[in-house]
Design an enzyme around this catalytic site. Structure first.
Site, PDB file in Angstrom:
ATOM      1  N   HIS A   1       0.936  -1.405   0.106  1.00 48.34           N
ATOM      2  CA  HIS A   1      -0.039  -0.026  -0.024  1.00 48.34           C
ATOM      3  C   HIS A   1       0.952   1.239   0.019  1.00 48.34           C
ATOM      4  CE1 HIS A   1       0.931  -0.556   4.197  1.00 48.34           C
ATOM      5  NE2 HIS A   1       0.161   0.759   4.602  1.00 48.34           N
TER       6      HIS A   1
ATOM      7  N   HIS B   1       1.442   3.883   2.127  1.00 48.26           N
ATOM      8  CA  HIS B   1       1.903   4.584   3.148  1.00 48.26           C
ATOM      9  C   HIS B   1       3.391   4.803   3.076  1.00 48.26           C
ATOM     10  CE1 HIS B   1      -2.284   3.865   5.963  1.00 48.26           C
ATOM     11  NE2 HIS B   1      -1.912   4.908   5.064  1.00 48.26           N
TER      12      HIS B   1
ATOM     13  N   ASP C   1       5.753   4.622   5.304  1.00 49.62           N
ATOM     14  CA  ASP C   1       6.650   3.625   5.852  1.00 49.62           C
ATOM     15  C   ASP C   1       6.716   2.352   5.217  1.00 49.62           C
ATOM     16  OD1 ASP C   1       3.850   3.292   6.647  1.00 49.62           O
ATOM     17  OD2 ASP C   1       4.602   2.026   8.538  1.00 49.62           O
ATOM     18  N   HIS C   2       6.102   2.137   3.862  1.00 53.81           N
ATOM     19  CA  HIS C   2       6.083   0.857   3.148  1.00 53.81           C
ATOM     20  C   HIS C   2       6.961   1.171   1.591  1.00 53.81           C
ATOM     21  CE1 HIS C   2       3.635  -1.484   5.699  1.00 53.81           C
ATOM     22  NE2 HIS C   2       3.498  -0.476   6.377  1.00 53.81           N
TER      23      HIS C   2
ATOM     24  N   HIS D   1      -7.322  -0.784   5.720  1.00 57.14           N
ATOM     25  CA  HIS D   1      -6.548  -0.132   6.115  1.00 57.14           C
ATOM     26  C   HIS D   1      -6.348   1.074   5.361  1.00 57.14           C
ATOM     27  CE1 HIS D   1      -2.680   0.825   8.063  1.00 57.14           C
ATOM     28  NE2 HIS D   1      -2.082   0.811   6.859  1.00 57.14           N
TER      29      HIS D   1
ATOM     30  N   ASP E   1      -0.164  -3.876   6.178  1.00 59.54           N
ATOM     31  CA  ASP E   1      -0.805  -3.420   7.371  1.00 59.54           C
ATOM     32  C   ASP E   1      -2.184  -3.741   7.513  1.00 59.54           C
ATOM     33  OD1 ASP E   1       1.564  -2.080   7.849  1.00 59.54           O
ATOM     34  OD2 ASP E   1       0.984  -0.163   7.763  1.00 59.54           O
TER      35      ASP E   1
ATOM     36  N   HIS F   1       4.574  -4.821  10.244  1.00 58.27           N
ATOM     37  CA  HIS F   1       5.150  -4.381  11.595  1.00 58.27           C
ATOM     38  C   HIS F   1       5.388  -5.393  12.465  1.00 58.27           C
ATOM     39  CE1 HIS F   1       4.776  -0.046  10.712  1.00 58.27           C
ATOM     40  NE2 HIS F   1       3.680  -0.273   9.894  1.00 58.27           N
TER      41      HIS F   1
HETATM   42 ZN    ZN Z   1       0.116   1.694   6.517  1.00 60.44          ZN
END
Ligand code: ZN
Length: 277
Positions: free
Chosen positions: A60, A62, A64-65, A119, A141, A179
């Site tokens: 996805h 975001h 942090d990905h 998400h 996530d 995570h």
């Molecule tokens: Zn995420």
């Protein structure tokens, strides 16, 4: 297939998915470039050959990905960046716009995109199959070990349906998530099912792994069905803990578990790696 977790940022995992018998790999969810480049270099010294990154898979959009996508594209010349079709414009350097159920091959592996909104609306899992080996799935996530992601763009109905799609994979499927939240997730789960022995065992194992600074991934679909509260809406103990009425729909029940997790704060610190003295 060999999957190497790469710890990134404070608690993210990127992954190297290495095709057996080759020097080729794909990178899943590069949060940042540096740790992935270091992991690639370490892998090279172990095998004596440099790994070539053939593609990047993003679960996805975001940051942090996908924060390391552009660094890998520019440093390594990666030409294929996969994501869901609706994430067009949100995943940097995206070149492949997948639809639900679409498959592609990499070495001897078949990779299938599974749209799992909730998400985010563009969240996608990657199911990897290779011959008769147990499948693996990268869930980003959406499904965590012992938990699930927050609902940022979708609805509880969407998220519940997405988790059910992942849970319907073969029970042996190994789960690699985005995570390291396992211990915190299990603490919450134990408040809802204090007598769940499988959960207690999984929780002890996770604490042992974290004290040794090891990742708790992969999980399995089988273990998630036995321990993950978001997949245990049939548990009488869980229903009682959240005052769930039998007349509620599964999505309403799911929403209650999610709402309780949103406000849950573990009271004691999580396990820390033991530092040799
Ligand atoms: Zn995420």
């Amino acid at each position: 297939m060999l999957t190497v977790p790469v710890p990134c940022l404070s608690d993210n995992y990127a992954y190297l998915l290495i095709a057996p018998g080759t020097n080729e790999c794909m990178v899943v969810d590069p949060s940042e470039g540096g740790p992935v480049l270091s992991a690639l270099a370490q892998q090279k010294t172990r095998d004596g050959r440099a790994l070539t990154v053939k593609a990047i898979l993003c679960t996805h959009h975001h940051h942090d990905h996908v924060g390391g996508v552009e660094a890998l594209v520019s440093e390594l010349g990666v030409t294929s960046v996969y994501g869901y079709e609706a994430d067009r414009g949100r995943i940097p350097a995206q070149t492949h716009f997948l639809t639900d159920g679409e498959s592609f091959t990499f070495a001897n592996m078949t990779i299938t995109a599974m749209h799992i909104p909730g998400h985010t609306t563009g969240a996608v899992a990657y199911v990897v199959r290779e011959g008769a080996a147990d499948p693996i799935v990268f869930t980003g996530d959406t499904l965590f070990i012992g938990g699930c992601g927050r609902i940022f763009e979708g609805t509880p109905e969407m998220m519940h349906a997405s988790l059910q799609k992942v849970a319907a994979l073969p029970k042996e499927t190994r789960i690699y998530c985005g995570h390291e939240y396992t211990e915190s997730n299990y603490r919450f789960a134990a408040t809802l099912e204090p007598t769940n022995l499988r959960l207690q065992k999984a929780r002890e194992r996770a604490a042992t792994e974290r004290r040794a600074n090891n990742p708790t991934v992969p999980g399995t679909v089988e273990e998630e069905l036995a321990t993950n509260p978001f997949l245990r809406l049939d548990s009488a103990e869980l229903r009682k803990a959240l005052a769930i009425d039998a007349a509620e729909t599964p999505a309403q029940m799911f929403a209650k578990v999610r709402a309780a997790k949103d406000v849950f704060r573990p009271s004691a610190p999580l396990s820390q790696p033991r530092v040799p003295t």
